[in-house]
Design a protein around this motif. Structure first.
Motif, short mmCIF file in Angstrom:
data_model
loop_
_atom_site.label_atom_id
_atom_site.label_comp_id
_atom_site.label_asym_id
_atom_site.label_seq_id
_atom_site.Cartn_x
_atom_site.Cartn_y
_atom_site.Cartn_z
N GLU A 147 10.69 72.77 3.38
CA GLU A 147 11.59 72.97 2.28
C GLU A 147 11.28 72.27 1.07
O GLU A 147 11.09 72.55 -0.02
CB GLU A 147 12.95 72.75 2.62
CG GLU A 147 13.92 73.00 1.57
CD GLU A 147 15.44 73.14 2.11
OE1 GLU A 147 16.18 73.32 1.23
OE2 GLU A 147 15.59 72.64 3.13
N LEU A 148 11.00 70.93 1.42
CA LEU A 148 10.65 70.00 0.09
C LEU A 148 9.34 70.32 -0.51
O LEU A 148 9.01 70.61 -1.70
CB LEU A 148 10.56 68.58 0.65
CG LEU A 148 10.17 67.54 -0.64
CD1 LEU A 148 10.99 67.87 -1.60
CD2 LEU A 148 9.96 66.13 0.09
N ALA A 149 8.28 70.80 0.20
CA ALA A 149 7.07 71.14 -0.01
C ALA A 149 7.10 72.56 -1.01
O ALA A 149 6.43 72.56 -1.85
CB ALA A 149 6.08 71.25 1.05
N GLN A 150 7.93 73.31 -0.52
CA GLN A 150 8.19 74.53 -1.12
C GLN A 150 8.91 74.47 -2.50
O GLN A 150 8.43 74.98 -3.42
CB GLN A 150 8.90 75.80 -0.35
CG GLN A 150 8.25 76.21 0.52
CD GLN A 150 7.03 77.07 0.41
OE1 GLN A 150 7.08 77.75 -0.85
NE2 GLN A 150 6.07 77.36 1.13
N ARG A 151 9.64 73.35 -2.53
CA ARG A 151 10.44 73.20 -3.96
C ARG A 151 9.46 72.27 -4.69
O ARG A 151 9.35 72.56 -5.97
CB ARG A 151 11.70 72.46 -3.60
CG ARG A 151 12.72 73.39 -2.73
CD ARG A 151 13.98 72.49 -2.57
NE ARG A 151 14.60 72.23 -3.59
CZ ARG A 151 16.12 71.58 -3.62
NH1 ARG A 151 16.74 71.54 -2.43
NH2 ARG A 151 16.64 71.34 -4.64
N MET A 152 8.62 71.64 -4.43
CA MET A 152 7.55 70.87 -5.08
C MET A 152 6.61 71.95 -5.58
O MET A 152 6.09 71.74 -6.65
CB MET A 152 6.74 69.96 -4.40
CG MET A 152 7.69 68.57 -4.02
SD MET A 152 6.86 67.43 -2.74
CE MET A 152 5.49 67.03 -3.83
N LEU A 153 6.08 72.94 -4.69
CA LEU A 153 5.24 74.01 -5.29
C LEU A 153 6.03 74.74 -6.39
O LEU A 153 5.14 75.26 -7.59
CB LEU A 153 4.70 74.83 -4.14
CG LEU A 153 3.59 75.94 -4.33
CD1 LEU A 153 2.50 75.00 -5.04
CD2 LEU A 153 3.19 76.42 -3.07
N GLU A 154 7.32 75.20 -6.15
CA GLU A 154 8.00 76.01 -7.20
C GLU A 154 8.13 75.00 -8.66
O GLU A 154 7.96 75.82 -9.63
CB GLU A 154 9.48 76.21 -6.70
CG GLU A 154 9.47 77.13 -5.53
CD GLU A 154 10.87 77.15 -4.96
OE1 GLU A 154 11.73 76.70 -5.56
OE2 GLU A 154 11.10 77.87 -4.05
N ALA A 155 8.28 73.90 -8.52
CA ALA A 155 8.34 73.03 -9.68
C ALA A 155 6.84 73.18 -10.36
O ALA A 155 6.96 73.03 -11.67
CB ALA A 155 8.47 71.52 -9.32
N HIS A 156 5.96 72.86 -9.71
CA HIS A 156 4.34 73.11 -10.20
C HIS A 156 4.38 74.43 -10.82
O HIS A 156 3.89 74.49 -11.95
CB HIS A 156 3.54 73.04 -9.03
CG HIS A 156 2.00 73.41 -9.54
ND1 HIS A 156 1.37 72.68 -10.27
CD2 HIS A 156 1.30 74.47 -9.25
CE1 HIS A 156 0.19 73.17 -10.73
NE2 HIS A 156 0.15 74.32 -10.02
N LYS A 157 4.67 75.70 -10.40
CA LYS A 157 4.59 76.82 -10.96
C LYS A 157 5.48 77.04 -12.10
O LYS A 157 5.07 77.66 -12.99
CB LYS A 157 5.06 77.91 -9.85
CG LYS A 157 3.95 77.91 -8.50
CD LYS A 157 4.74 79.21 -7.81
CE LYS A 157 3.98 79.11 -6.39
NZ LYS A 157 4.49 80.07 -5.29
N ASN A 158 6.67 76.31 -11.98
CA ASN A 158 7.50 76.24 -13.38
C ASN A 158 6.86 75.48 -14.27
O ASN A 158 7.90 75.42 -15.49
CB ASN A 158 8.97 76.15 -12.63
CG ASN A 158 9.44 77.31 -11.75
OD1 ASN A 158 8.98 78.31 -11.92
ND2 ASN A 158 10.24 76.86 -11.00
#
Length: 211
Positions: A192-203
C-alpha cells in the motif's frame, strides 16, 4: 521504457516498490546489501552494494550506467533502527544507524546524479521524527532528522528535479522486531505504501509527503 533505481530493494518496502514499478512496465534497477533471490525474481537488474561505502556505491552506479543513463525515479529505501539508550549505544551502533539512514542517502544521491534525467524524481524514505523522540531512539531520530534537513536543502539545489521525503506513520515490516514497541494498529502494508509513493510520483509531488 522508464527507468528506476531502488536502493534497499530487499526490504519489505523495497520489494513492494520493485513489484509495483515492474507491474507498470518500469525497468527497475534494484540494489541490495547482499544478493537477494527474492529481488532477482522481480527484476533481472540486480546489484549488491554497501551504501555506507563510497567505493561500493560508486561501483554500483557505474554498473547501472552500463545499462542506462536515463533514470527518471530514484528511491532510497534503506534503513536501520536500534533501541539503545546512550549508556548502551556504542560508537559502532551509532555509526551503523547513521550510515543506513543518512550517510547512505548522501552517497547514493551524490554518485547517482549523472544517471538521472534532467527532471528526475528523487524519493527518500524518512520518518515522522517528532513522534519518535523516545528513550532508546536517539541515533535513529538524529539520523532521520538529518535526512529531513538534507532533502530539504537538496530540493533547493536541484531545482529542476523533484525531491520528496516520504514520512510513513508506520509500516508493517520486520523493522518492528528491532524495537520494544507494539506496531500501531492500522500500520500500512508495504504494498500500500509503495502504491501511494508511486501515485505521488505520477502526481508531480515534491517536498514532504506524510502518509
Amino acid at each position: 521504457m522508464n527507468n528506476a533505481v531502488i536502493w534497499g530493494a530487499a526490504g519489505g518496502l523495497g520489494q513492494a516498490l520493485v513489484a509495483a514499478l515492474r507491474a507498470e512496465d518500469w525497468q527497475v534497477h534494484a540494489v541490495t546489501r547482499n544478493d537477494s533471490a527474492a529481488v532477482a525474481a522481480l527484476t533481472p537488474h540486480c546489484y549488491a552494494a554497501d551504501v555506507a561505502d563510497a567505493q561500493s556505491v560508486q561501483r554500483t552506479v557505474q554498473a547501472i550506467a552500463m545499462e542506462t543513463s536515463d533514470v527518471a525515479l530514484s528511491i532510497y529505501a534503506v534503513g536501520d533502527i536500534a533501541s539503545l539508550k546512550l549508556e548502551a549505544l556504542t560508537p559502532a551502533d551509532f555509526a551503523r544507524i547513521l550510515n543506513a539512514n543518512l550517510t547512505g542517502a548522501y552517497l547514493t544521491a551524490h554518485f547517482s546524479l549523472a544517471l538521472l534525467t534532467p527532471e528526475a524524481h528523487m524519493m527518500f524514505v524518512g520518518a515522522v521524527v517528532e513522534r519518535l523522540k523516545l528513550p532508546g531512539l536517539s541515533a535513529y531520530v538524529a539520523a532521520k532528522a538529518g535526512l529531513e534537513a538534507f532533502t530539504d536543502t537538496l530540493r533547493k539545489e536541484e531545482r529542476k528535479r523533484r525531491v520528496t521525503l516520504v514520512r510513513p506513520g508506520a509500516v508493517n515490516t520486520p523493522f518492528w522486531a528491532k524495537v520494544p514497541f507494539r506496531m500501531p494498529a492500522g500500520a500500512l502494508a508495504p504494498a500500500e505504501l509503495a502504491q501511494r509513493m508511486l501515485e505521488a510520483h505520477k502526481n508531480g509531488h515534491s517536498g514532504l509527503l506524510d502518509i
